[in-house]
Design a protein around this motif. Structure first.
Motif, PDB file in Angstrom:
ATOM      1  N   GLY A 163      39.914 -59.287  33.122  1.00 48.31           N
ATOM      2  CA  GLY A 163      39.070 -60.257  32.424  1.00 48.31           C
ATOM      3  C   GLY A 163      37.692 -59.756  32.072  1.00 48.31           C
ATOM      4  N   ALA A 164      37.490 -58.462  32.114  1.00 46.09           N
ATOM      5  CA  ALA A 164      36.178 -57.894  31.779  1.00 46.09           C
ATOM      6  C   ALA A 164      36.377 -56.650  30.924  1.00 46.09           C
ATOM      7  CB  ALA A 164      35.404 -57.549  33.045  1.00 46.09           C
ATOM      8  N   VAL A 165      35.322 -56.297  30.178  1.00 40.61           N
ATOM      9  CA  VAL A 165      35.333 -55.088  29.355  1.00 40.61           C
ATOM     10  C   VAL A 165      34.534 -54.012  30.088  1.00 40.61           C
ATOM     11  CG1 VAL A 165      34.780 -54.111  27.106  1.00 40.61           C
ATOM     12  CG2 VAL A 165      35.398 -56.522  27.281  1.00 40.61           C
ATOM     13  N   TYR A 166      35.145 -52.826  30.203  1.00 40.97           N
ATOM     14  CA  TYR A 166      34.523 -51.708  30.911  1.00 40.97           C
ATOM     15  C   TYR A 166      34.315 -50.531  29.971  1.00 40.97           C
ATOM     16  CZ  TYR A 166      35.649 -54.073  35.282  1.00 40.97           C
ATOM     17  OH  TYR A 166      35.720 -54.979  36.299  1.00 40.97           O
ATOM     18  N   ALA A 167      33.174 -49.860  30.100  1.00 41.81           N
ATOM     19  CA  ALA A 167      32.931 -48.598  29.394  1.00 41.81           C
ATOM     20  C   ALA A 167      33.513 -47.489  30.250  1.00 41.81           C
ATOM     21  CB  ALA A 167      31.436 -48.386  29.197  1.00 41.81           C
ATOM     22  N   VAL A 168      34.278 -46.605  29.601  1.00 35.11           N
ATOM     23  CA  VAL A 168      35.014 -45.593  30.342  1.00 35.11           C
ATOM     24  C   VAL A 168      34.529 -44.175  30.030  1.00 35.11           C
ATOM     25  CG1 VAL A 168      37.317 -44.610  30.689  1.00 35.11           C
ATOM     26  CG2 VAL A 168      37.046 -47.068  30.382  1.00 35.11           C
ATOM     27  N   LYS A 169      34.369 -43.865  28.748  1.00 31.46           N
ATOM     28  CA  LYS A 169      34.163 -42.488  28.344  1.00 31.46           C
ATOM     29  C   LYS A 169      33.372 -42.439  27.041  1.00 31.46           C
ATOM     30  CE  LYS A 169      37.384 -38.624  27.831  1.00 31.46           C
ATOM     31  NZ  LYS A 169      38.792 -38.322  27.680  1.00 31.46           N
ATOM     32  N   VAL A 170      32.573 -41.404  26.849  1.00 26.95           N
ATOM     33  CA  VAL A 170      31.864 -41.201  25.589  1.00 26.95           C
ATOM     34  C   VAL A 170      32.630 -40.163  24.795  1.00 26.95           C
ATOM     35  CG1 VAL A 170      29.716 -40.431  24.497  1.00 26.95           C
ATOM     36  CG2 VAL A 170      29.628 -41.708  26.633  1.00 26.95           C
ATOM     37  N   LYS A 171      33.036 -40.556  23.607  1.00 22.67           N
ATOM     38  CA  LYS A 171      33.721 -39.625  22.716  1.00 22.67           C
ATOM     39  C   LYS A 171      32.663 -38.984  21.844  1.00 22.67           C
ATOM     40  CE  LYS A 171      37.386 -39.348  19.303  1.00 22.67           C
ATOM     41  NZ  LYS A 171      38.300 -40.103  18.453  1.00 22.67           N
ATOM     42  N   ARG A 172      32.433 -37.702  22.022  1.00 24.33           N
ATOM     43  CA  ARG A 172      31.361 -37.008  21.320  1.00 24.33           C
ATOM     44  C   ARG A 172      31.739 -36.676  19.889  1.00 24.33           C
ATOM     45  NH1 ARG A 172      26.750 -37.623  24.254  1.00 24.33           N
ATOM     46  NH2 ARG A 172      27.286 -37.484  26.420  1.00 24.33           N
ATOM     47  N   TYR A 173      30.713 -36.560  19.084  1.00 28.07           N
ATOM     48  CA  TYR A 173      30.911 -36.175  17.686  1.00 28.07           C
ATOM     49  C   TYR A 173      31.338 -34.720  17.642  1.00 28.07           C
ATOM     50  CZ  TYR A 173      29.665 -34.629  13.023  1.00 28.07           C
ATOM     51  OH  TYR A 173      29.683 -34.067  11.785  1.00 28.07           O
ATOM     52  N   GLU A 174      32.358 -34.422  16.854  1.00 29.99           N
ATOM     53  CA  GLU A 174      32.814 -33.038  16.689  1.00 29.99           C
ATOM     54  C   GLU A 174      32.663 -32.645  15.234  1.00 29.99           C
ATOM     55  OE1 GLU A 174      36.743 -32.718  18.295  1.00 29.99           O
ATOM     56  OE2 GLU A 174      36.169 -33.667  20.163  1.00 29.99           O
ATOM     57  N   ALA A 175      32.055 -31.500  15.032  1.00 31.32           N
ATOM     58  CA  ALA A 175      31.793 -31.020  13.664  1.00 31.32           C
ATOM     59  C   ALA A 175      33.061 -30.595  12.958  1.00 31.32           C
ATOM     60  CB  ALA A 175      30.828 -29.858  13.702  1.00 31.32           C
TER      61      ALA A 175
END
Length: 175
Positions: A163-175
């Motif tokens: 019942g909650a939203v969790y932040a898991v991972k940062v997807k980095r910008y790839e050139a």
């Protein structure tokens, strides 16, 4: 009759630089200066290699780095079309979570990829806006749609659990 004493030159006529002390005039000539300069540059370059290796190792592993899951908000506290701000992965890394449908959530780092101005969700227009230089981002992908930004916003992967939203991972910008 004038005396010869007043007409005598007090120094040797061939020595026009009689008033210069030449003992330590040039202890470092141009060639010596250049050798010192190149040597110092080499020392600085070699001394920075370990730090460069550490930075490269850290940057190469960022895309795979998973952080401690952080609770953003309860599902029932965020209506469809609304957004909320949070920090992730650190306490000074601003981010934004947007609820697009009953089951779809998107989250991005909340700093414009142009000059790091904050990005806002404009519900009526259905897009993310950077007011500093009129940059616009697509809410589905984080890609820039107008203005000076050229790179997409770094995406934060989220998951819904208990019942909650969790932040898991940062997807980095790839050139």
């Amino acid at each position: 009759m004038p005396s010869d004493k007043n007409n005598k030159i007090p120094f040797n006529e061939d020595n026009y630089t009689h008033n210069i002390n030449r003992n330590n005039e040039r202890s470092l000539d141009r060639r010596g200066f250049m050798k010192t300069l190149v040597g110092a540059a080499g020392v600085f370059a070699i001394s920075s290699l370990p730090w460069g290796a550490v930075a490269a190792k850290e940057l190469m592993g960022l895309s795979d780095k998973e952080y401690t899951h952080k609770k953003i908000i309860d599902v029932n506290k965020l209506a469809v079309g609304d957004s909320t701000n949070f920090t992730f992965p650190g306490d000074h890394d601003d981010a934004i979570l947007i609820r697009l449908s009953d089951t779809k959530y998107v989250a991005y780092q909340n700093a414009c990829t142009h000059l790091r101005c904050p990005v806002f969700w404009v519900k009526d227009e259905g897009q993310m806006v950077c007011p500093c230089h009129h940059g616009f981002f697509d809410v589905e992908t984080g890609a820039p749609t107008a203005g000076p930004p050229r790179r997409p916003l770094p995406e934060i992967q989220v998951k819904v659990e208990n019942g909650a939203v969790y932040a898991v991972k940062v997807k980095r910008y790839e050139a």
